[in-house]
Design an enzyme around this catalytic site. Structure first.
Site, PDB file in Angstrom:
ATOM      1  N   ASP A 103      -1.202   1.097   4.042  1.00 23.41           N
ATOM      2  CA  ASP A 103      -0.474   0.104   4.208  1.00 23.41           C
ATOM      3  C   ASP A 103       0.129  -0.428   2.823  1.00 23.41           C
ATOM      4  O   ASP A 103      -0.647  -0.727   1.838  1.00 23.41           O
ATOM      5  CB  ASP A 103      -1.188  -1.302   5.038  1.00 23.41           C
ATOM      6  CG  ASP A 103      -0.313  -2.283   5.230  1.00 23.41           C
ATOM      7  OD1 ASP A 103       0.670  -2.162   6.018  1.00 23.41           O
ATOM      8  OD2 ASP A 103      -0.548  -3.547   4.885  1.00 23.41           O
TER       9      ASP A 103
ATOM     10  N   GLU B 138       3.037   4.033   3.711  1.00 20.97           N
ATOM     11  CA  GLU B 138       3.935   2.934   4.208  1.00 20.97           C
ATOM     12  C   GLU B 138       4.541   2.331   3.155  1.00 20.97           C
ATOM     13  O   GLU B 138       3.990   1.426   2.437  1.00 20.97           O
ATOM     14  CB  GLU B 138       3.081   1.947   4.871  1.00 20.97           C
ATOM     15  CG  GLU B 138       3.840   1.063   5.817  1.00 20.97           C
ATOM     16  CD  GLU B 138       4.390  -0.040   5.130  1.00 20.97           C
ATOM     17  OE1 GLU B 138       5.185  -0.713   5.528  1.00 20.97           O
ATOM     18  OE2 GLU B 138       3.384  -1.061   4.516  1.00 20.97           O
TER      19      GLU B 138
END
Ligand code: OTU
Length: 664
Positions: free
Chosen positions: A289, A331
Site C-alpha cells: 500500500d 500500489e
C-alpha cells in the site's frame, strides 16, 4: 561504526554459526547464498549511517529469514517449489498464468466475515476470478479507520471478521480450489493506536523513533514544503500535532495514520518480520500500500524516491529467500513512468504486479469525451512492461479516480488540459449538461480547482440515472458502457480485476452518509455491500445484475483460451482514423500470426465502422468476432472490408493469417 565485513565473509560466518543446523533446508541455503550479497548491499546502502554494527544487523536479518523459513508450513513450501520449478522450466511465473482474473472486496461488505467468505466462493467461481484480494482485515481503530488502512496490529485479525485461524483456513480453502489470496501490507503508516504509536506517546524513545517527529510546526513545514496533500479536504497538511509527544508527527494520509520512518533500521526489521509471517499464513500476493511514499527527504515531494525502491528490493530479496512463492503488487497510483519503475527489473528485484492506474483513467477519459485520442496516444510504450511482470487492468477499485493525466498528451489530442480536466470533473459529477454519470467530487481543493471522482462503475456509466428515470433504452446503453470498460480491461493487457459489486452493476450506495465514521469520505459510495438480493437477481435472466455478471463472466471465460490475451502477451495500439474508436492488436507470445486478435471498441452511442483499408497492411483479414452471439450477431460484413460496431460495442476480432509474399 564498526566497518562492515564483506558479504562473503559474513555469509561464511552465518553459515558456520547457525546455518548448518540439522534442520536447514538445502533449497533455502541455496537461495540464501544467492541473495545474500544483494541483501547485505542494500542493508548497507539504506542503513549504514544508522548502524553501529552493520555485521550484527545483517546477521539479525539472516536469522529472521532462517526462522521464518523454518516455520513456513510444509504445504506452502511445496507451493514455493512448484512456483520456482515452473519458471525454471521456462514457463511464465504463476501470477501471469493465462486466464487469471482478480477480484477485490472488503470482507465485511462481501460476506460479513471470514466464515461467510467460504459461502461466497461459488459466486467468485461463477465470475471466473481466481485471485481474491481481501482489503485490510486487521484490527484498527473504531470509527474512521480509512477502511482498515489504519492498522493497529499487523499480525492480528479484526475480531469482527474472525481470527487468525480463520484467515489461515480461508487461504487453504482458496488454494484447494486453485485460487490465490492477496492481502495488504500497509507499510507506509500504522494507526495512532498501534502499540508503536502508543509506546511513543508514553514517551518511549525507541518508538518515537519509528515515526517522523518534529519539535515544532516550523520544522515540520520546512521539511514538508514540497509535499503535496493526499486528502486536502478532510485531512489537510502532512503533519499532526500530538500533545502526548509535545511534537508534530508526519501524517501524509489521515491524522490517525502515522507515517513510519523507514530510515530507521528497526522499522525495517519489524516490517520484514510481519511480511514473512503474513506469507506463512498463506497469502500469495502482498499489496504494498502507498509504496511511493515509503521514503521521505526534506524539501522533496517525498514520493518515488530511490530509497523507496531500495526498500522494496530489500524486502523482495528477503522474501525470495524465505517465501519464494510470494509476489508483490505495487500500489503506486502515480505517473505511468513512475509506476513502471516498481516493475522494471522484470519482477526480479521489486514488484511483479501493479495496478494499471493509467489505463483506468484513460478509459474514463474516453468514455466522457467519446474520443479516444488521449487513450490511444498514452496507452503504449510508456506502459509497456518488462517480461515477468504484469498489470492489473481494471475499471474501478475502492479508491477515487484521479483524472490527472500527462498534459502533453492531452494537448496533442487537441484539448486544453485545464478545461479538459474541468470537463471530466463536471461530467462525472453529473453537472455537465447531458451527462449520464452520477458521481461525486472527491477531495475538492478550492485553491487548485483539483478534485478526484467517486462513484461505482455502474453509476458513472449512467445506470443509476437511467434506472431512476425508468428509461429502458438508457439502461441498455449504461449496461453497454459497463461491459465496454470491463471488456477492455479483460483484453487490452494484463490481468483483469473486478471490484466487488461491479460484477452486479451495483449503483452508488448512500448509506455511508448515515454512518458518522464514514460520512466525510465519499469513497464509501462506491463500496457497496454485496446485497444478497442483488446476488439472487444475478441468477434471473434479463435483470441488470445477470446481464452484467454473465457478461463479465463470459469475457473472463473466453479470454482464458485466447493465447493473445495472456497477461503479458504483446499489444499494439493502432491508429484509428475514426477518433471515437480504440483499436488494439494483441499477439500471442509464441508468434503464431493467425491467432492475433484485433480488439475494437466504440466509445460513442452511435454505430460506427472499422475500415480495414485504413489499417496497416499485413494485418490479416478479419475472420470472426469472438464476442458475437445471438444477441449481438456477427459484426463482420464480408466483402465490404468493414466491421460495424454498434453503440459502445466491443469486438474481439480474430484475424486470419496475413497472406505470405510469394517465395517468403
Ligand atoms: C491507498 O491509496 C489505499 O488504496 C487507500 O484506500 C488508502 O486510503 C490510502 O492508501 C492510505 O492507506 O491516495 O486516494 O500512490 O495514491 O496509496 C488513495 C498511492 C490514495 C496513493 C494511494 C492511496
Amino acid at each position: 561504526m564498526v566497518q562492515p565485513s564483506s558479504p562473503r565473509a559474513l555469509l561464511a560466518r552465518w553459515l558456520s554459526s547457525r546455518g548448518k543446523t540439522p534442520r536447514a533446508d538445502p533449497a533455502f541455503l541455496a537461495r540464501f547464498g544467492y541473495r545474500f550479497d544483494a541483501i547485505a548491499d542494500l542493508v548497507l546502502r539504506l542503513y549504514a549511517p544508522r548502524l553501529d554494527d552493520p555485521d550484527a544487523f545483517v546477521l539479525r536479518v539472516a536469522d529472521l529469514l532462517a526462522g521464518a523459513h523454518a516455520s513456513r508450513p510444509a504445504e506452502l513450501r511445496a507451493g514455493d517449489a512448484e512456483r520456482e520449478a515452473r519458471v525454471a522450466e521456462g514457463r511464465e511465473p504463476w501470477f501471469l498464468e493465462p486466464g487469471l482474473a482478480a477480484y477485490m472486496a472488503y470482507l465485511d461488505r462481501f460476506s460479513g466475515d471470514f466464515r461467510g467468505f467460504r459461502e461466497r466462493l461459488p459466486h467468485l467461481e461463477r465470475l471466473g476470478a481466481r485471485i481474491v484480494h481481501l482489503m485490510p482485515f486487521f484490527p484498527c481503530p473504531a470509527g474512521n479507520n480509512d477502511g482498515g488502512y489504519a492498522v493497529s496490529d499487523y499480525l492480528g485479525v479484526d475480531p469482527r471478521l474472525g481470527t487468525v485461524a480463520d484467515l489461515v483456513e480461508a487461504a487453504r480453502e482458496l488454494h484447494r480450489r486453485g485460487l490465490y489470496l492477496a492481502a495488504d501490507l500497509v507499510l507506509n503508516h500504522c494507526s495512532d493506536e498501534h502499540p508503536w504509536a502508543l509506546a511513543a506517546k508514553r514517551g518511549e524513545r525507541r518508538y518515537r523513533d519509528y515515526f517522523h517527529v518534529f519539535p515544532d510546526r516550523a520544522a515540520a513545514e520546512r521539511y514538508g514544503r514540497a509535499m503535496p496533500e493526499v486528502f486536502p479536504e478532510t485531512a489537510p497538511g502532512n503533519f499532526t500535532w500530538v500533545p502526548e509527544l509535545d511534537a508534530w508527527v508526519m501524517t501524509v494520509f489521515h491524522r490517525f495514520q502515522w507515517d513510519l520512518d523507514w530510515s530507521n533500521p528497526e522499522v525495517f526489521v519489524e516490517m520484514l518480520g510481519i511480511l514473512l509471517e503474513l506469507a506463512n499464513r498463506g497469502i500469495d500476493i502482498l499489496r504494498l500500500d502507498a509504496v511511493p511514499y515509503l521514503w521521505k527527504r526534506e524539501g522533496t515531494d517525498c514520493r518515488n524516491l530511490d530509497e523507496a525502491h531500495d526498500i522494496v528490493r530489500l524486502l523482495k530479496a528477503c522474501a525470495d529467500v524465505a517465501a519464494p512463492g510470494l509476489a508483490f503488487l505495487a500500489e503506486a497510483i502515480v505517473q505511468p513512468s513512475e509506476i513502471v519503475r516498481y516493475l522494471d527489473s522484470g519482477g526480479v528485484e521489486e514488484c511483479q504486479l501493479a495496478y494499471h492506474a493509467s489505463l483506468m483513467v484513460l478509459l474514463w477519459d474516453a468514455l466522457a469525451t467519446g474520443k479516444t485520442a488521449v487513450l490511444s496516444r498514452s496507452f503504449g510504450e510508456e506502459t509497456r512492461l518488462a517480461p515477468g511482470t504484469g498489470w492489473l487492468s481494471y475499471a474501478r477499485c475502492h479508491d477515487d479516480i484521479g483524472l490527472g493525466y500527462d498534459e502533453e498528451k492531452i494537448l496533442r489530442a487537441g484539448f486544453t488540459p485545464r478545461a479538459h480536466r474541468r470537463f471530466l470533473l463536471d461530467f462525472y459529477s453529473g453537472r455537465y449538461p447531458g451527462s449520464f454519470a452520477r458521481g461525486r467530487l472527491f477531495m475538492e481543493d478550492p485553491r487548485t480547482g483539483d478534485a478526484r471522482i467517486s462513484g461505482t462503475c455502474a453509476s458513472l456509466c449512467g445506470l443509476e440515472k437511467a434506472l431512476e428515470e425508468g428509461d429502458r433504452a438508457a439502461v441498455d446503453l449504461a449496461v453497454k458502457r459497463i461491459m465496454l470498460l470491463h471488456g477492455l480491461a479483460a483484453s487490452l493487457t494484463g490481468i483483469p480485476l473486478v471490484f466487488s459489486g461491479d460484477e452486479l452493476g451495483l449503483v452508488n450506495d448512500f448509506s455511508w452518509l448515515d454512518d458518522p465514521a464514514l460520512a466525510d469520505d465519499n469513497r464509501w459510495m462506491h463500496r457497496p455491500r454485496l446485497d444478497p438480493e442483488a446476488l439472487a437477481r444475478s441468477e434471473v435472466a434479463d435483470t441488470v445484475e445477470s446481464r452484467v455478471m454473465n457478461g463479465i463472466a463470459r469475457f473472463l471465460r473466453l479470454r482464458k483460451d485466447i493465447p493473445a490475451f495472456a497477461p503479458d502477451a504483446p499489444f499494439e495500439v493502432l491508429h484509428a482514423q475514426d477518433e471515437h474508436l480504440v483499436l488494439c492488436l494483441r499477439s500471442p507470445k509464441e508468434a503464431a500470426a493467425k491467432a492475433r486478435i484485433l480488439v475494437a471498441a466504440n466509445f460513442t452511442a452511435k454505430s460506427r465502422a472499422v475500415r480495414f483499408q485504413e489499417l496497416p497492411a499485413g494485418l490479416g483479414a478479419p475472420a470472426r468476432d469472438l464476442l458475437a452471439d445471438e444477441d449481438a450477431p456477427s459484426v463482420l460484413e464480408p466483402g465490404t472490408g468493414e466491421i460495424a460496431l454498434g453503440p459502445y460495442a466491443l469486438a474481439w476480432i480474430a484475424l486470419a493469417a496475413p497472406e505470405r509474399k510469394a517465395g517468403a
